[in-house]
Design a protein around this motif. Structure first.
Motif, PDB file in Angstrom:
ATOM      1  N   ASP B  94       0.812  -1.223   0.000  1.00  0.00           N
ATOM      2  CA  ASP B  94       0.000   0.000   0.000  1.00  0.00           C
ATOM      3  C   ASP B  94       0.841   1.266   0.000  1.00  0.00           C
ATOM      4  O   ASP B  94       0.300   2.370   0.040  1.00  0.00           O
ATOM      5  CB  ASP B  94      -0.902   0.042   1.252  1.00  0.00           C
ATOM      6  CG  ASP B  94      -1.838  -1.138   1.330  1.00  0.00           C
ATOM      7  OD1 ASP B  94      -2.373  -1.519   0.276  1.00  0.00           O
ATOM      8  OD2 ASP B  94      -2.032  -1.677   2.443  1.00  0.00           O
ATOM      9  N   ALA B 111      -1.957  13.363 -11.132  1.00  0.00           N
ATOM     10  CA  ALA B 111      -2.999  12.352 -11.340  1.00  0.00           C
ATOM     11  C   ALA B 111      -4.402  12.946 -11.224  1.00  0.00           C
ATOM     12  O   ALA B 111      -5.299  12.576 -11.985  1.00  0.00           O
ATOM     13  CB  ALA B 111      -2.839  11.208 -10.334  1.00  0.00           C
ATOM     14  N   LEU B 112      -4.598  13.865 -10.296  1.00  0.00           N
ATOM     15  CA  LEU B 112      -5.971  14.292  -9.987  1.00  0.00           C
ATOM     16  C   LEU B 112      -6.325  15.684 -10.497  1.00  0.00           C
ATOM     17  O   LEU B 112      -7.506  16.046 -10.540  1.00  0.00           O
ATOM     18  CB  LEU B 112      -6.212  14.221  -8.475  1.00  0.00           C
ATOM     19  CG  LEU B 112      -6.070  12.826  -7.853  1.00  0.00           C
ATOM     20  CD1 LEU B 112      -6.359  12.874  -6.359  1.00  0.00           C
ATOM     21  CD2 LEU B 112      -6.977  11.804  -8.542  1.00  0.00           C
ATOM     22  N   PRO B 208     -12.334  12.643  -2.762  1.00  0.00           N
ATOM     23  CA  PRO B 208     -11.136  12.091  -2.133  1.00  0.00           C
ATOM     24  C   PRO B 208     -10.572  13.053  -1.082  1.00  0.00           C
ATOM     25  O   PRO B 208     -10.800  14.264  -1.158  1.00  0.00           O
ATOM     26  CB  PRO B 208     -10.143  11.940  -3.291  1.00  0.00           C
ATOM     27  CG  PRO B 208     -10.947  12.053  -4.540  1.00  0.00           C
ATOM     28  CD  PRO B 208     -12.141  12.899  -4.201  1.00  0.00           C
ATOM     29  N   THR B 234     -13.646   3.802   3.341  1.00  0.00           N
ATOM     30  CA  THR B 234     -14.028   3.875   1.919  1.00  0.00           C
ATOM     31  C   THR B 234     -12.819   3.970   0.990  1.00  0.00           C
ATOM     32  O   THR B 234     -13.001   4.105  -0.219  1.00  0.00           O
ATOM     33  CB  THR B 234     -14.938   5.090   1.666  1.00  0.00           C
ATOM     34  OG1 THR B 234     -14.179   6.292   1.901  1.00  0.00           O
ATOM     35  CG2 THR B 234     -16.145   5.074   2.588  1.00  0.00           C
ATOM     36  N   ARG B 235     -11.602   3.906   1.525  1.00  0.00           N
ATOM     37  CA  ARG B 235     -10.368   3.935   0.713  1.00  0.00           C
ATOM     38  C   ARG B 235     -10.263   5.216  -0.111  1.00  0.00           C
ATOM     39  O   ARG B 235      -9.656   5.210  -1.185  1.00  0.00           O
ATOM     40  CB  ARG B 235     -10.284   2.718  -0.235  1.00  0.00           C
ATOM     41  CG  ARG B 235     -10.562   1.368   0.410  1.00  0.00           C
ATOM     42  CD  ARG B 235      -9.406   0.781   1.133  1.00  0.00           C
ATOM     43  NE  ARG B 235      -8.313   0.359   0.270  1.00  0.00           N
ATOM     44  CZ  ARG B 235      -7.098   0.079   0.735  1.00  0.00           C
ATOM     45  NH1 ARG B 235      -6.833   0.163   2.026  1.00  0.00           N
ATOM     46  NH2 ARG B 235      -6.127  -0.282  -0.096  1.00  0.00           N
ATOM     47  N   ARG B 236     -10.845   6.321   0.407  1.00  0.00           N
ATOM     48  CA  ARG B 236     -10.762   7.566  -0.354  1.00  0.00           C
ATOM     49  C   ARG B 236      -9.650   8.479   0.178  1.00  0.00           C
ATOM     50  O   ARG B 236      -9.409   9.537  -0.391  1.00  0.00           O
ATOM     51  CB  ARG B 236     -12.093   8.319  -0.324  1.00  0.00           C
ATOM     52  CG  ARG B 236     -12.465   8.941   1.014  1.00  0.00           C
ATOM     53  CD  ARG B 236     -13.813   9.656   0.961  1.00  0.00           C
ATOM     54  NE  ARG B 236     -14.870   8.723   0.608  1.00  0.00           N
ATOM     55  CZ  ARG B 236     -15.524   8.720  -0.554  1.00  0.00           C
ATOM     56  NH1 ARG B 236     -15.254   9.638  -1.464  1.00  0.00           N
ATOM     57  NH2 ARG B 236     -16.453   7.834  -0.798  1.00  0.00           N
ATOM     58  N   VAL B 237      -8.994   8.066   1.271  1.00  0.00           N
ATOM     59  CA  VAL B 237      -7.958   8.923   1.853  1.00  0.00           C
ATOM     60  C   VAL B 237      -6.582   8.568   1.272  1.00  0.00           C
ATOM     61  O   VAL B 237      -6.201   7.405   1.209  1.00  0.00           O
ATOM     62  CB  VAL B 237      -7.920   8.795   3.390  1.00  0.00           C
ATOM     63  CG1 VAL B 237      -6.803   9.669   3.966  1.00  0.00           C
ATOM     64  CG2 VAL B 237      -9.259   9.190   3.994  1.00  0.00           C
ATOM     65  N   ILE B 238      -5.881   9.598   0.843  1.00  0.00           N
ATOM     66  CA  ILE B 238      -4.482   9.478   0.438  1.00  0.00           C
ATOM     67  C   ILE B 238      -3.668  10.025   1.595  1.00  0.00           C
ATOM     68  O   ILE B 238      -3.837  11.181   1.988  1.00  0.00           O
ATOM     69  CB  ILE B 238      -4.191  10.326  -0.818  1.00  0.00           C
ATOM     70  CG1 ILE B 238      -5.213  10.057  -1.916  1.00  0.00           C
ATOM     71  CG2 ILE B 238      -2.770  10.096  -1.296  1.00  0.00           C
ATOM     72  CD1 ILE B 238      -5.264  11.167  -2.974  1.00  0.00           C
ATOM     73  N   TRP B 260      -4.673   0.929  -4.318  1.00  0.00           N
ATOM     74  CA  TRP B 260      -3.935   0.578  -5.544  1.00  0.00           C
ATOM     75  C   TRP B 260      -4.491   1.301  -6.773  1.00  0.00           C
ATOM     76  O   TRP B 260      -3.761   1.573  -7.716  1.00  0.00           O
ATOM     77  CB  TRP B 260      -3.942  -0.934  -5.740  1.00  0.00           C
ATOM     78  CG  TRP B 260      -3.242  -1.401  -6.991  1.00  0.00           C
ATOM     79  CD1 TRP B 260      -3.800  -1.992  -8.083  1.00  0.00           C
ATOM     80  CD2 TRP B 260      -1.833  -1.324  -7.276  1.00  0.00           C
ATOM     81  NE1 TRP B 260      -2.836  -2.279  -9.028  1.00  0.00           N
ATOM     82  CE2 TRP B 260      -1.624  -1.881  -8.561  1.00  0.00           C
ATOM     83  CE3 TRP B 260      -0.729  -0.829  -6.572  1.00  0.00           C
ATOM     84  CZ2 TRP B 260      -0.364  -1.962  -9.154  1.00  0.00           C
ATOM     85  CZ3 TRP B 260       0.529  -0.907  -7.168  1.00  0.00           C
ATOM     86  CH2 TRP B 260       0.708  -1.464  -8.443  1.00  0.00           C
ATOM     87  N   SER B 261      -5.781   1.639  -6.765  1.00  0.00           N
ATOM     88  CA  SER B 261      -6.338   2.356  -7.932  1.00  0.00           C
ATOM     89  C   SER B 261      -5.671   3.720  -8.092  1.00  0.00           C
ATOM     90  O   SER B 261      -5.619   4.262  -9.196  1.00  0.00           O
ATOM     91  CB  SER B 261      -7.861   2.508  -7.826  1.00  0.00           C
ATOM     92  OG  SER B 261      -8.238   3.309  -6.714  1.00  0.00           O
ATOM     93  N   LEU B 262      -5.138   4.277  -7.011  1.00  0.00           N
ATOM     94  CA  LEU B 262      -4.352   5.510  -7.133  1.00  0.00           C
ATOM     95  C   LEU B 262      -2.861   5.209  -7.247  1.00  0.00           C
ATOM     96  O   LEU B 262      -2.171   5.748  -8.109  1.00  0.00           O
ATOM     97  CB  LEU B 262      -4.593   6.444  -5.948  1.00  0.00           C
ATOM     98  CG  LEU B 262      -3.822   7.779  -6.082  1.00  0.00           C
ATOM     99  CD1 LEU B 262      -4.430   8.665  -7.163  1.00  0.00           C
ATOM    100  CD2 LEU B 262      -3.727   8.520  -4.773  1.00  0.00           C
TER     101      LEU B 262
END
Lengths: 410, 410
Positions: B94, B111-112, B208, B234-238, B260-262
């Motif tokens: 991760d 990326a964003l 995000p 929710t896996r939205r935190v970087i 991993w999607s990011l």
């Protein structure tokens, strides 16, 4: 519900990494890895301890106590090295240390290619070239003009034709990019008359020259003409180099030598709070004492590996494989005959643990898919031999090349 | 005639560096330099020798033998540290190691925020914020929406208003950027209810969250809520962090923890051939054994420096200077009264060898030019005292603040 970042990433970006890294291939002929056995480990440990003991407290400050151009003793070593190996007169003020030469390339591209005009910038490069440069220019949607390369380096007669055509169309290229000394992938060294011709043309058409000399210290007999930067009197040459090929690629230290009118712009674009300080300190400490002797050893070892690779190719591929044994570097650029398609060959080989760079990654010439680039620096001698044998077997199976005669012992 | 690169650099780029670096100021309260006396030099030397002796040969390969996510033992240490200090459950898969957290910020922005739509992206940030983030977002021409910060961290009631307004206008922000734990520049720690509210809102509006925790380990009493990454399901935190503040800023090593999607997208954008390997190796070797004890010492020393700074400000500025002594970090955010303009103060102070960060570099709030940010980590105690005294004298001379009474001994 979990958030899927792929739904918000714009589609024009490079595709995400497909899979996690799963280790190096068994026979690794790709990239620019170097020879682990030539790495001067004991002396690197000693240099690292010495410099850390003496100056380690400065790691508490960003950019040490040398400012944003990088660790001063390393720039001072480079002044000596550039004079001795490339004929360059410089001062530490002319040098910017980078996080590898790739960062130098990115900063220079940002300074010279990020036009806000709608007309794309034009860059001139050698037709076969460093894959990292080709892919960057393609991503920046730059107009790429290519010039032929022969055994004397970039064909400056062809360059003249290209410059004249562009000039007629009202286009001044952003720069001419060249790897004049141990060209990637061909390994050729541009002759001095060609260098002088290139500079004459660049001056005539008022174009900057981007000289990438990452491999220039890896020459078997040490013989080379002065660098373009050294031969130029107009301050239009940007000279980039690296310690990746001479010391170790995992130490990310490269450098840019250029006029302050460019360096000052690169500095304002370099917003990384400094390149890795410990790696700069280690290199300065080690290289000031040992660079020359290490380079001699490394070149001896690389030449043995190249000879081993060439012998293996001759043995396994016979006359099917054509190449010019280069005067230095870490690569061999090999031509395979029809019907071999090297992109397909690379995929088939990868499945069998043999990694090669297919020509289209390193060349824009029309017959690029007849070529492969083999890096011989990393694998041990026996692995080179076995890897070439495995590659020949895969190539035979996929394309019938090389043709094995009935009495070949396989 | 010499070539002048400034004639070909596009005008929209940041202005070139004005002058060459001329050394650190005498009283250095800017940037994020750390305490040299807390640097554990002997143990760093020992760790460096040990890891180089054992694994140094891998420096001959790009990215060592750990692949593009970075040196595996350092990612393994981070898994332990993230659990212990931030409440994060993760695996080495991760984590992406970066060349400082600034590279992480740049990759995430690439990326964003690199939409090819003509409509600019929107980002939500705390109104006072890290200068490096404000300047980056401004350069990217992003629409910056700001949210108030108080002593409990980001005001999530205000955040809700902002998100609702944007949603009504059909805008989904690219991300919410926050420094929840030891906020830069205020030093506040966001409370757990605020964190949970922020995550609820982010999920409701499907945005995000970019959590920057570079200072989160520098807390005097060690007390802090779990990180946003740890609280989110929710896996939205970087989650981004760094070793700059805990070990040494000149070692350019930061990290990103994300889905991993990011991460897979960041990997394809990270075209630097790896971050500095030796610095990663040294940190892994040292931190696995000594991180906790070093952090305790560092925090003790920083607290003494903060107390010294606060006492000096009280003595020299009296009631003119207002501040909240922070629970951790390396900065003090100080408010000065009208008619002080801190941008002008910073210029006058610089001329006298006192370097301070004026508020407008670190804040978008309307009264930003009443504030200064003082980094207390780098100067010795006596220099802190003398520097504050010099600053008060300059401020008095320029703005009549503080007012010195007749019997003040100057």
């Amino acid at each position: 519900m979990t958030f899927d970042f792929s739904t918000v990433v714009p589609k024009h970006l490079p595709a995400p990494a497909g899979a996690r890294w799963s280790g190096f291939p068994k026979y690794n002929f790709v990239g620019g890895h170097n020879d682990p056995d030539s790495l001067p480990l004991d002396k690197l440990v000693e240099a690292c301890s010495n410099v850390l003991q003496r100056e380690g407290k400065t790691l508490a400050t960003y950019a040490l106590e040398s400012g944003p151009q990088g660790y001063l003793p390393l720039r001072e070593f480079l002044v000596e090295k550039l004079k001795k190996y490339s004929g360059i007169d410089s001062s530490p003020d002319d040098i910017l240390l980078n996080s590898g030469s790739l960062q130098a390339i990115d900063l220079i591209n940002e300074a010279l290619l990020s036009s806000d005009s709608t007309k794309p910038q034009t860059v001139i490069i050698e037709k076969s070239n460093y894959g990292g440069v080709i892919s960057r220019l393609q991503r920046l949607k730059v107009n790429i003009e290519t010039v032929d390369v022969d055994e004397h380096g970039m064909d400056t007669g062809h360059l003249e034709t290209v410059l004249a055509r562009l000039s007629d169309a009202g286009t001044t290229p952003a720069y001419i990019y060249t790897i004049p000394t141990v060209h990637n992938p061909t390994g050729v060294i541009m002759t001095q008359p060609r260098r002088e011709h290139l500079l004459l043309l660049a001056t005539q058409y008022n174009v900057p020259v981007f000289e990438d000399e990452c491999y220039a210290d890896l020459i078997w007999d040490g013989q080379r003409p002065p660098s373009l930067y050294a031969l130029d009197s107009t301050r239009r040459v940007i000279h980039v180099g690296s310690f990746s090929k001479t010391i170790a690629p995992a130490l990310r230290v490269g450098y840019t030598v250029a006029d302050w009118s460019l360096l000052s712009q690169l500095l304002s674009l370099k917003t990384d709070a400094g390149s890795g300080a410990l790696e700069q300190m280690l290199l300065a400490e080690y290289c000031a004492q040992h660079f020359d002797e290490h380079l001699a050893t490394l070149n001896r070892n690389l030449k043995v590996k190249l000879d081993t690779l060439c012998a293996a190719i001759d043995r396994e591929f016979g006359t099917s494989a054509e190449y010019q044994s280069p005067p230095g570097g870490i690569f061999l650029w090999v031509r395979l005959p029809d019907p071999v398609n090297t992109a397909a060959l690379a995929r088939a080989a990868e499945a069998k643990g043999v990694a090669i760079n297919p020509g289209p990654e390193w060349s824009l010439q029309s017959d690029a898919s007849q070529y492969i680039r083999l890096c011989f620096a990393n694998p041990p001698l026996e692995t080179i031999e076995k890897g070439v044998r495995a590659l020949a077997e895969i190539c035979h199976r996929e394309f019938g090349v090389p043709v094995f005669s009935a009495n070949t012992q396989r």
